[in-house]
Design a protein around this motif. Structure first.
Motif, PDB file in Angstrom:
ATOM      1  N   PRO A   4       0.811  -1.229   0.000  1.00  0.00           N
ATOM      2  CA  PRO A   4       0.000   0.000   0.000  1.00  0.00           C
ATOM      3  C   PRO A   4       0.843   1.278   0.000  1.00  0.00           C
ATOM      4  N   PHE A   5       1.862   1.333   0.841  1.00  0.00           N
ATOM      5  CA  PHE A   5       2.705   2.522   0.911  1.00  0.00           C
ATOM      6  C   PHE A   5       3.388   2.783  -0.436  1.00  0.00           C
ATOM      7  N   HIS A   6       3.989   1.737  -1.009  1.00  0.00           N
ATOM      8  CA  HIS A   6       4.758   1.927  -2.240  1.00  0.00           C
ATOM      9  C   HIS A   6       3.881   2.138  -3.466  1.00  0.00           C
ATOM     10  N   VAL A   7       2.695   1.543  -3.482  1.00  0.00           N
ATOM     11  CA  VAL A   7       1.761   1.801  -4.580  1.00  0.00           C
ATOM     12  C   VAL A   7       1.310   3.261  -4.543  1.00  0.00           C
ATOM     13  N   LYS A   8       0.974   3.747  -3.379  1.00  0.00           N
ATOM     14  CA  LYS A   8       0.550   5.146  -3.263  1.00  0.00           C
ATOM     15  C   LYS A   8       1.687   6.097  -3.646  1.00  0.00           C
ATOM     16  N   HIS A   9       2.901   5.727  -3.262  1.00  0.00           N
ATOM     17  CA  HIS A   9       4.041   6.558  -3.632  1.00  0.00           C
ATOM     18  C   HIS A   9       4.237   6.550  -5.149  1.00  0.00           C
ATOM     19  N   ALA A  10       4.153   5.362  -5.762  1.00  0.00           N
ATOM     20  CA  ALA A  10       4.297   5.274  -7.220  1.00  0.00           C
ATOM     21  C   ALA A  10       3.215   6.086  -7.918  1.00  0.00           C
ATOM     22  N   LYS A  11       1.999   6.010  -7.408  1.00  0.00           N
ATOM     23  CA  LYS A  11       0.905   6.792  -7.993  1.00  0.00           C
ATOM     24  C   LYS A  11       1.207   8.280  -7.898  1.00  0.00           C
ATOM     25  N   SER A  12       1.748   8.711  -6.769  1.00  0.00           N
ATOM     26  CA  SER A  12       2.079  10.135  -6.610  1.00  0.00           C
ATOM     27  C   SER A  12       3.192  10.567  -7.569  1.00  0.00           C
TER      28      SER A  12
ATOM     29  N   PRO B 141       6.723 -14.945 -14.784  1.00  0.00           N
ATOM     30  CA  PRO B 141       7.532 -16.040 -15.324  1.00  0.00           C
ATOM     31  C   PRO B 141       8.626 -16.533 -14.359  1.00  0.00           C
ATOM     32  N   ALA B 142       9.158 -15.639 -13.558  1.00  0.00           N
ATOM     33  CA  ALA B 142      10.268 -16.004 -12.671  1.00  0.00           C
ATOM     34  C   ALA B 142       9.811 -16.700 -11.394  1.00  0.00           C
ATOM     35  N   VAL B 143       8.728 -16.233 -10.795  1.00  0.00           N
ATOM     36  CA  VAL B 143       8.312 -16.776  -9.502  1.00  0.00           C
ATOM     37  C   VAL B 143       6.933 -17.420  -9.531  1.00  0.00           C
ATOM     38  N   GLY B 144       6.292 -17.408 -10.668  1.00  0.00           N
ATOM     39  CA  GLY B 144       4.992 -18.049 -10.777  1.00  0.00           C
ATOM     40  C   GLY B 144       3.866 -17.185 -10.246  1.00  0.00           C
ATOM     41  N   ASN B 145       2.741 -17.847 -10.033  1.00  0.00           N
ATOM     42  CA  ASN B 145       1.545 -17.088  -9.686  1.00  0.00           C
ATOM     43  C   ASN B 145       1.529 -16.576  -8.247  1.00  0.00           C
ATOM     44  N   ALA B 146       2.626 -16.735  -7.524  1.00  0.00           N
ATOM     45  CA  ALA B 146       2.702 -16.139  -6.180  1.00  0.00           C
ATOM     46  C   ALA B 146       2.489 -14.636  -6.238  1.00  0.00           C
ATOM     47  N   VAL B 147       2.890 -14.015  -7.337  1.00  0.00           N
ATOM     48  CA  VAL B 147       2.760 -12.560  -7.446  1.00  0.00           C
ATOM     49  C   VAL B 147       1.313 -12.102  -7.520  1.00  0.00           C
ATOM     50  N   ILE B 148       0.401 -12.977  -7.942  1.00  0.00           N
ATOM     51  CA  ILE B 148      -0.987 -12.527  -8.064  1.00  0.00           C
ATOM     52  C   ILE B 148      -1.612 -12.230  -6.709  1.00  0.00           C
ATOM     53  N   GLN B 149      -1.025 -12.736  -5.622  1.00  0.00           N
ATOM     54  CA  GLN B 149      -1.513 -12.415  -4.276  1.00  0.00           C
ATOM     55  C   GLN B 149      -1.406 -10.911  -4.007  1.00  0.00           C
ATOM     56  N   ALA B 150      -0.483 -10.253  -4.673  1.00  0.00           N
ATOM     57  CA  ALA B 150      -0.270  -8.826  -4.473  1.00  0.00           C
ATOM     58  C   ALA B 150      -1.291  -7.965  -5.213  1.00  0.00           C
ATOM     59  N   LEU B 151      -1.929  -8.512  -6.230  1.00  0.00           N
ATOM     60  CA  LEU B 151      -2.829  -7.700  -7.054  1.00  0.00           C
ATOM     61  C   LEU B 151      -3.969  -7.044  -6.271  1.00  0.00           C
ATOM     62  N   PRO B 152      -4.756  -7.777  -5.497  1.00  0.00           N
ATOM     63  CA  PRO B 152      -5.864  -7.089  -4.810  1.00  0.00           C
ATOM     64  C   PRO B 152      -5.390  -6.035  -3.817  1.00  0.00           C
ATOM     65  N   ILE B 153      -4.262  -6.260  -3.186  1.00  0.00           N
ATOM     66  CA  ILE B 153      -3.727  -5.292  -2.221  1.00  0.00           C
ATOM     67  C   ILE B 153      -3.311  -4.016  -2.942  1.00  0.00           C
ATOM     68  N   ALA B 154      -2.570  -4.194  -4.034  1.00  0.00           N
ATOM     69  CA  ALA B 154      -2.071  -3.051  -4.783  1.00  0.00           C
ATOM     70  C   ALA B 154      -3.196  -2.266  -5.450  1.00  0.00           C
ATOM     71  N   ILE B 155      -4.143  -2.971  -6.049  1.00  0.00           N
ATOM     72  CA  ILE B 155      -5.257  -2.293  -6.711  1.00  0.00           C
ATOM     73  C   ILE B 155      -6.112  -1.525  -5.712  1.00  0.00           C
ATOM     74  N   ASP B 156      -6.341  -2.131  -4.547  1.00  0.00           N
ATOM     75  CA  ASP B 156      -7.103  -1.447  -3.512  1.00  0.00           C
ATOM     76  C   ASP B 156      -6.378  -0.177  -3.058  1.00  0.00           C
ATOM     77  N   ALA B 157      -5.071  -0.273  -2.855  1.00  0.00           N
ATOM     78  CA  ALA B 157      -4.295   0.898  -2.431  1.00  0.00           C
ATOM     79  C   ALA B 157      -4.341   1.981  -3.499  1.00  0.00           C
ATOM     80  N   TYR B 158      -4.239   1.594  -4.770  1.00  0.00           N
ATOM     81  CA  TYR B 158      -4.251   2.559  -5.856  1.00  0.00           C
ATOM     82  C   TYR B 158      -5.620   3.232  -5.977  1.00  0.00           C
ATOM     83  N   ASP B 159      -6.663   2.417  -5.968  1.00  0.00           N
ATOM     84  CA  ASP B 159      -8.014   2.941  -6.172  1.00  0.00           C
ATOM     85  C   ASP B 159      -8.542   3.741  -4.989  1.00  0.00           C
ATOM     86  N   ASN B 160      -8.015   3.498  -3.820  1.00  0.00           N
ATOM     87  CA  ASN B 160      -8.528   4.186  -2.618  1.00  0.00           C
ATOM     88  C   ASN B 160      -7.593   5.271  -2.132  1.00  0.00           C
ATOM     89  N   GLU B 161      -6.859   5.841  -3.023  1.00  0.00           N
ATOM     90  CA  GLU B 161      -5.939   6.938  -2.703  1.00  0.00           C
ATOM     91  C   GLU B 161      -6.742   8.185  -2.426  1.00  0.00           C
TER      92      GLU B 161
END
Length: 106
Positions: A61-69, A86-106
């Motif tokens: 959340p902190f870094h997504v908001k910073h990137a958005k700014s 491709p490098a770590v597999g679908n483990a990264v998709i766990q981050a999607l809802p957290i990041a999207i929520d942080a971005y959309d609720n800025e």
């Protein structure tokens, strides 16, 4: 760190309970930033991808908001997470809802 609302509980505890260590840590982070050849937005997007691939989702959340700014778009945030697919597999998709929520609720 002016906006503490998106800082993880763990990092808030680090700030409060170990201020000497936190100061050294932040000094080091700033020194590393000063030698980076990446622009700030790109560096933040890369960092988001690293957080996602290492499953350190509490920092998202902190870094997504910073990137958005810094001008990052929603699609750039999503791509920065999925670039690790491709490098770590679908483990990264766990981050999607957290990041999207942080971005959309800025």
């Amino acid at each position: 760190m002016s906006d503490m609302s998106s800082v993880s509980n763990a990092f808030k505890t680090f700030i409060e309970e170990a201020p000497e260590y936190q100061k050294i840590w932040m000094d080091t982070v700033q020194k590393l930033d000063s030698v980076s050849k990446l622009d700030s937005k790109t560096e933040e997007l890369v960092y988001i991808g690293i957080l996602a691939s290492t499953r350190m989702n509490s920092g998202l959340p902190f870094h997504v908001k910073h990137a958005k700014s810094l001008g990052a778009t929603r699609d750039e945030i999503i791509s920065s997470i999925l670039v690790g697919l491709p490098a770590v597999g679908n483990a990264v998709i766990q981050a999607l809802p957290i990041a999207i929520d942080a971005y959309d609720n800025e």
